[in-house]
Scaffold this motif. Sequence first.
Motif, PDB file in Angstrom:
ATOM      1  N   VAL A 172     -61.913 -54.223  12.622  1.00 14.75           N
ATOM      2  CA  VAL A 172     -61.922 -55.603  12.121  1.00 14.75           C
ATOM      3  C   VAL A 172     -62.645 -55.675  10.786  1.00 14.75           C
ATOM      4  O   VAL A 172     -62.197 -56.345   9.844  1.00 14.75           O
ATOM      5  CB  VAL A 172     -62.574 -56.541  13.150  1.00 14.75           C
ATOM      6  CG1 VAL A 172     -62.800 -57.927  12.553  1.00 14.75           C
ATOM      7  CG2 VAL A 172     -61.698 -56.654  14.395  1.00 14.75           C
ATOM      8  N   ARG A 173     -63.766 -54.977  10.682  1.00 20.81           N
ATOM      9  CA  ARG A 173     -64.516 -54.968   9.424  1.00 20.81           C
ATOM     10  C   ARG A 173     -63.699 -54.318   8.310  1.00 20.81           C
ATOM     11  O   ARG A 173     -63.670 -54.817   7.180  1.00 20.81           O
ATOM     12  CB  ARG A 173     -65.824 -54.202   9.621  1.00 20.81           C
ATOM     13  CG  ARG A 173     -66.731 -54.183   8.392  1.00 20.81           C
ATOM     14  CD  ARG A 173     -67.823 -53.148   8.560  1.00 20.81           C
ATOM     15  NE  ARG A 173     -67.264 -51.813   8.641  1.00 20.81           N
ATOM     16  CZ  ARG A 173     -67.956 -50.737   9.035  1.00 20.81           C
ATOM     17  NH1 ARG A 173     -69.206 -50.869   9.432  1.00 20.81           N
ATOM     18  NH2 ARG A 173     -67.387 -49.553   9.075  1.00 20.81           N
ATOM     19  N   ASP A 174     -63.026 -53.210   8.627  1.00 24.95           N
ATOM     20  CA  ASP A 174     -62.199 -52.528   7.624  1.00 24.95           C
ATOM     21  C   ASP A 174     -61.086 -53.440   7.120  1.00 24.95           C
ATOM     22  O   ASP A 174     -60.787 -53.482   5.927  1.00 24.95           O
ATOM     23  CB  ASP A 174     -61.576 -51.254   8.213  1.00 24.95           C
ATOM     24  CG  ASP A 174     -62.611 -50.196   8.536  1.00 24.95           C
ATOM     25  OD1 ASP A 174     -63.724 -50.267   7.987  1.00 24.95           O
ATOM     26  OD2 ASP A 174     -62.299 -49.307   9.352  1.00 24.95           O
ATOM     27  N   ARG A 175     -60.465 -54.170   8.049  1.00 19.66           N
ATOM     28  CA  ARG A 175     -59.380 -55.071   7.655  1.00 19.66           C
ATOM     29  C   ARG A 175     -59.896 -56.194   6.762  1.00 19.66           C
ATOM     30  O   ARG A 175     -59.262 -56.538   5.759  1.00 19.66           O
ATOM     31  CB  ARG A 175     -58.713 -55.652   8.901  1.00 19.66           C
ATOM     32  CG  ARG A 175     -57.514 -56.538   8.593  1.00 19.66           C
ATOM     33  CD  ARG A 175     -56.797 -56.979   9.844  1.00 19.66           C
ATOM     34  NE  ARG A 175     -57.660 -57.728  10.734  1.00 19.66           N
ATOM     35  CZ  ARG A 175     -57.262 -58.244  11.898  1.00 19.66           C
ATOM     36  NH1 ARG A 175     -56.020 -58.055  12.302  1.00 19.66           N
ATOM     37  NH2 ARG A 175     -58.091 -58.927  12.655  1.00 19.66           N
ATOM     38  N   GLU A 179     -58.755 -56.955   2.912  1.00 26.01           N
ATOM     39  CA  GLU A 179     -58.281 -58.277   2.507  1.00 26.01           C
ATOM     40  C   GLU A 179     -59.087 -58.804   1.327  1.00 26.01           C
ATOM     41  O   GLU A 179     -58.536 -59.427   0.409  1.00 26.01           O
ATOM     42  CB  GLU A 179     -58.376 -59.240   3.688  1.00 26.01           C
ATOM     43  CG  GLU A 179     -57.356 -58.957   4.783  1.00 26.01           C
ATOM     44  CD  GLU A 179     -57.569 -59.819   6.013  1.00 26.01           C
ATOM     45  OE1 GLU A 179     -58.629 -60.506   6.077  1.00 26.01           O
ATOM     46  OE2 GLU A 179     -56.706 -59.818   6.916  1.00 26.01           O
ATOM     47  N   ALA A 180     -60.402 -58.541   1.344  1.00 21.65           N
ATOM     48  CA  ALA A 180     -61.245 -58.974   0.231  1.00 21.65           C
ATOM     49  C   ALA A 180     -60.874 -58.227  -1.050  1.00 21.65           C
ATOM     50  O   ALA A 180     -60.816 -58.824  -2.137  1.00 21.65           O
ATOM     51  CB  ALA A 180     -62.718 -58.744   0.571  1.00 21.65           C
ATOM     52  N   LEU A 181     -60.605 -56.925  -0.947  1.00 20.03           N
ATOM     53  CA  LEU A 181     -60.202 -56.147  -2.119  1.00 20.03           C
ATOM     54  C   LEU A 181     -58.884 -56.671  -2.691  1.00 20.03           C
ATOM     55  O   LEU A 181     -58.719 -56.760  -3.909  1.00 20.03           O
ATOM     56  CB  LEU A 181     -60.058 -54.668  -1.748  1.00 20.03           C
ATOM     57  CG  LEU A 181     -61.327 -53.873  -1.517  1.00 20.03           C
ATOM     58  CD1 LEU A 181     -60.985 -52.425  -1.187  1.00 20.03           C
ATOM     59  CD2 LEU A 181     -62.256 -53.924  -2.732  1.00 20.03           C
ATOM     60  N   LEU A 187     -57.071 -62.006  -7.985  1.00 20.71           N
ATOM     61  CA  LEU A 187     -57.816 -62.854  -8.912  1.00 20.71           C
ATOM     62  C   LEU A 187     -57.935 -62.192 -10.280  1.00 20.71           C
ATOM     63  O   LEU A 187     -57.808 -62.845 -11.318  1.00 20.71           O
ATOM     64  CB  LEU A 187     -59.205 -63.151  -8.346  1.00 20.71           C
ATOM     65  CG  LEU A 187     -59.263 -64.097  -7.136  1.00 20.71           C
ATOM     66  CD1 LEU A 187     -60.682 -64.149  -6.583  1.00 20.71           C
ATOM     67  CD2 LEU A 187     -58.793 -65.486  -7.530  1.00 20.71           C
ATOM     68  N   GLY A 188     -58.178 -60.882 -10.265  1.00 25.42           N
ATOM     69  CA  GLY A 188     -58.273 -60.163 -11.532  1.00 25.42           C
ATOM     70  C   GLY A 188     -56.972 -60.201 -12.298  1.00 25.42           C
ATOM     71  O   GLY A 188     -56.953 -60.379 -13.525  1.00 25.42           O
TER      72      GLY A 188
END
Length: 254
Positions: A172-175, A179-181, A187-188
């Motif tokens: 879950v943390r990896d996902r 998603e944040a990346l 955004l970039g």
Amino acid sequence: MRQYVRADQDDEADHVGRYPVALGQRATGTPESGLPARRLSELAEGALRCTAECCGAVATASDGTDERPTAVTHPDLAALVSVQDRSGDGPIPAAEEGGDPVDAGDLLNDRRWPDYRALALDSGVRSSITIPFRSGDLTVTLSLYSFRAGSLEAAAHGPVRALGDLAASCLVRDRSYQEALTEVDQLGSALRTRPVVDQACGIVMHVLGCTPDEAFTVLRRISQTTNRKLADVASAIVERRGRGLEREFSAVAD
């Protein structure tokens, strides 16, 4: 029948137990795409090593999508996963649906899941237990197999419980991290293309005598009707300074 070998039994067997596969999942070639399979492989290998009488292990993950990464400690075990996927019947679907461990203490006398049972017995597997671990919308299952009947009864309450909970949390943390990346990358990209979009809007405003919002709507409509990215449409307008595009602007503005 191919004999399963514990990964920690001897030096010659060190390579056994490292068969991460992604059933129904197409590899993309990026390190991130293989991360779920690696997490599941670590879970399966760890459970195999710390569970007495266990001859093999399978770890799966499901979040309701078509992607179901799976790791097995021996390639022959992949068939036991496939038969359950095809039939929708077996310890893994039962554990995913019910949320509780599913124990098949003696498959010789257990009449549930006929396809799975037949294939397991043909492979020499006499008993199995499948333990589910849930975290959010993700369900991880860990299936342990043995050549002996009734030898895995205590497995659901042993060290594999901690291993499974950790694996589910890490997935879950990896996902969330991926998603944040992705969001940061989007955004970039938006920040990089914003100047040229603003310039194109200015040209459209000059040509049509319209407002900024109306100019942006023109760009978006051109993008949709020509099946081109908004940034590519804007770059083309800026490059031509809007010359010869008056008719196209007017057509989509109406």
